[in-house]
Design an enzyme around this catalytic site. Sequence first.
Site, short mmCIF file in Angstrom:
data_model
loop_
_atom_site.label_atom_id
_atom_site.label_comp_id
_atom_site.label_asym_id
_atom_site.label_seq_id
_atom_site.Cartn_x
_atom_site.Cartn_y
_atom_site.Cartn_z
N ASP A 273 0.88 -1.18 0.00
CA ASP A 273 0.00 0.00 0.00
C ASP A 273 0.91 1.22 0.00
O ASP A 273 2.15 1.09 -0.08
CB ASP A 273 -0.95 0.00 1.21
CG ASP A 273 -2.29 0.69 0.90
OD1 ASP A 273 -2.28 1.93 0.73
OD2 ASP A 273 -3.33 0.01 0.81
N HIS A 317 -12.03 -0.50 -8.44
CA HIS A 317 -13.32 0.22 -8.48
C HIS A 317 -13.18 1.66 -7.99
O HIS A 317 -14.06 2.47 -8.21
CB HIS A 317 -14.41 -0.55 -7.72
CG HIS A 317 -14.43 -0.35 -6.24
ND1 HIS A 317 -15.57 -0.40 -5.49
CD2 HIS A 317 -13.42 -0.10 -5.37
CE1 HIS A 317 -15.28 -0.19 -4.21
NE2 HIS A 317 -13.98 -0.02 -4.11
C1 LIG Z 1 -10.86 0.64 -0.98
S1 LIG Z 1 -9.33 0.36 -0.24
C2 LIG Z 1 -9.23 -1.40 -0.34
C3 LIG Z 1 -8.35 -1.96 0.70
C4 LIG Z 1 -8.33 -3.48 0.79
N1 LIG Z 1 -7.77 -4.09 -0.40
C5 LIG Z 1 -9.70 -4.06 1.08
O1 LIG Z 1 -10.08 -5.03 0.43
O2 LIG Z 1 -10.39 -3.53 1.96
C6 LIG Z 1 -8.17 0.89 -1.49
C7 LIG Z 1 -6.73 0.84 -1.01
O3 LIG Z 1 -5.89 1.34 -2.08
C8 LIG Z 1 -4.83 2.05 -1.48
N2 LIG Z 1 -4.21 2.96 -2.49
C9 LIG Z 1 -4.72 4.08 -3.03
N3 LIG Z 1 -3.86 4.63 -3.90
C10 LIG Z 1 -2.77 3.83 -3.92
C11 LIG Z 1 -1.55 3.85 -4.65
N4 LIG Z 1 -1.29 4.81 -5.54
N5 LIG Z 1 -0.67 2.85 -4.43
C12 LIG Z 1 -0.93 1.87 -3.53
N6 LIG Z 1 -2.08 1.78 -2.80
C13 LIG Z 1 -2.99 2.75 -3.00
C14 LIG Z 1 -5.50 2.80 -0.36
O4 LIG Z 1 -4.57 3.28 0.59
C15 LIG Z 1 -6.45 1.73 0.18
O5 LIG Z 1 -5.86 0.99 1.21
#
Ligand SMILES: C[S@@+](CC[C@H](N)C(=O)[O-])C[C@H]1O[C@@H](n2cnc3c(N)ncnc32)[C@H](O)[C@@H]1O
Length: 418
Positions: A273, A317
């Site tokens: 992340d 999404h």
């Molecule tokens: C909706 S959450 C889903 C988290 C987890 N996979 C779940 O199933 O609950 C989206 C995740 O994408 C991460 N994220 C957003 N932009 C990112 C990036 N550029 N690189 C890596 N992670 C990222 C956010 O920090 C967040 O933890």
Amino acid sequence: MTSRIEDLALTVATSISQIGDYLRSQSLPFPSFDVDGPVEATLKDVQIEQARQDAMASCLELFSLLQGPRMCLRPCYNAAPMHAIYKFEIAQKVPLVGDISFTDLAVKCGLYEPDLRRIIRFAIIYHRAFLEPRKGYVAHSAASRQLMEDADVRDGIGLMFDDFYPSFARTVDAIETFQGQEPNQTGWALAHNSTHQSTFEYLAEHPSRAARFSGAMKFFSSTVPGNSPSHLLQAFPWGELGAATVVDVGGADGYVSMLLAQSFPKLQITVEDLPHIAQEGKVPLPLRERVRFEAQDFFQEQNVKGADVYLLRWVLHDWPDKQAIQVLRALVPALKSGARVLINDNVAPGQAGLMPLIPEQFIRELDMIMLAAFNAYERELEDWERLVKAADPRFGPIKYTQQSGALLGVLEIEWLGE
Ligand SMILES: C[S@@+](CC[C@H](N)C(=O)[O-])C[C@H]1O[C@@H](n2cnc3c(N)ncnc32)[C@H](O)[C@@H]1O
């Protein structure tokens, strides 16, 4: 011939009688909002759980029909009471045993008593949070007790009412102002004065809100049965992989990976992340050998090369097609032949009203959150197919599995390149 409302009432009666027999036979408590009432309404028996779903869907439709079309146009969704309860930590100031007067609670919260009183009374009636067991006194209900005891619940409520609701209120402005599909052209960006950055860039600059976002994901996963990560465990033959390596891309604080690691003791998992999220702190000791964290921006080339599975759960999404394609392309240099990309995400139905009412309501609700916060959307199967093809023609065809009762589908894609 019976009418629709009579059919619905019959479904409710039959389903509730099945549920009642089941609860009695298992010596389980009946649903109640009492402070010690059961928190989890889901039922383990698949058939009885279906009866619960049928009863809820029938109640909702029956309620709408009895309200009539004009009243259906004006449901009262007011975010202010729950926002206030979250902001002023009201649940934490109500005793778990006994009750407290509005007067004393107002002093504890530093609030004007008449405002506190109406906030709580709204929450009792609309959210089943708190009880007024005697005139002028507040006690916990099962729901407000959750707010007091569970930090993930508070995170979910905080994200919803502190961050998302202001974004909903500016969504129409955003559509009108930008007429664009970029992740910074959103209701969120207008509500948070951050039109120069995407929501995740904003969160990166606000670590406490980002941590709250992660906690909220756990709340949404555990509260809506269809979002439970347990479906992912069953929908893919993890056990057959043996000592495989898995990368949980955008895996937040690793709660899904920890569940995977617990269930499949041979898996080695890297949770990736952004740097402020990917922190090892919470991995239980026995899992530390097999679950590690790595900071990785998923728009940049994937660092963990040659893994067997790259899992993207609830990640794509959040992004419009242009950015989602970039995320998939950033994986390509790391993929060995036969590697699997596993997308665990919502698959929206291609027509309104074909799915059972409650699961479709969840998907449409999430779709509106995607619009307000990310300018993204819940994809239909054809949208996913188009997206994957556009990312790289060497991705194989999508193998799509949807567990019964799951809201998120599993889209398995084999890398056919070298
Ligand atoms: C909706 S959450 C889903 C988290 C987890 N996979 C779940 O199933 O609950 C989206 C995740 O994408 C991460 N994220 C957003 N932009 C990112 C990036 N550029 N690189 C890596 N992670 C990222 C956010 O920090 C967040 O933890």
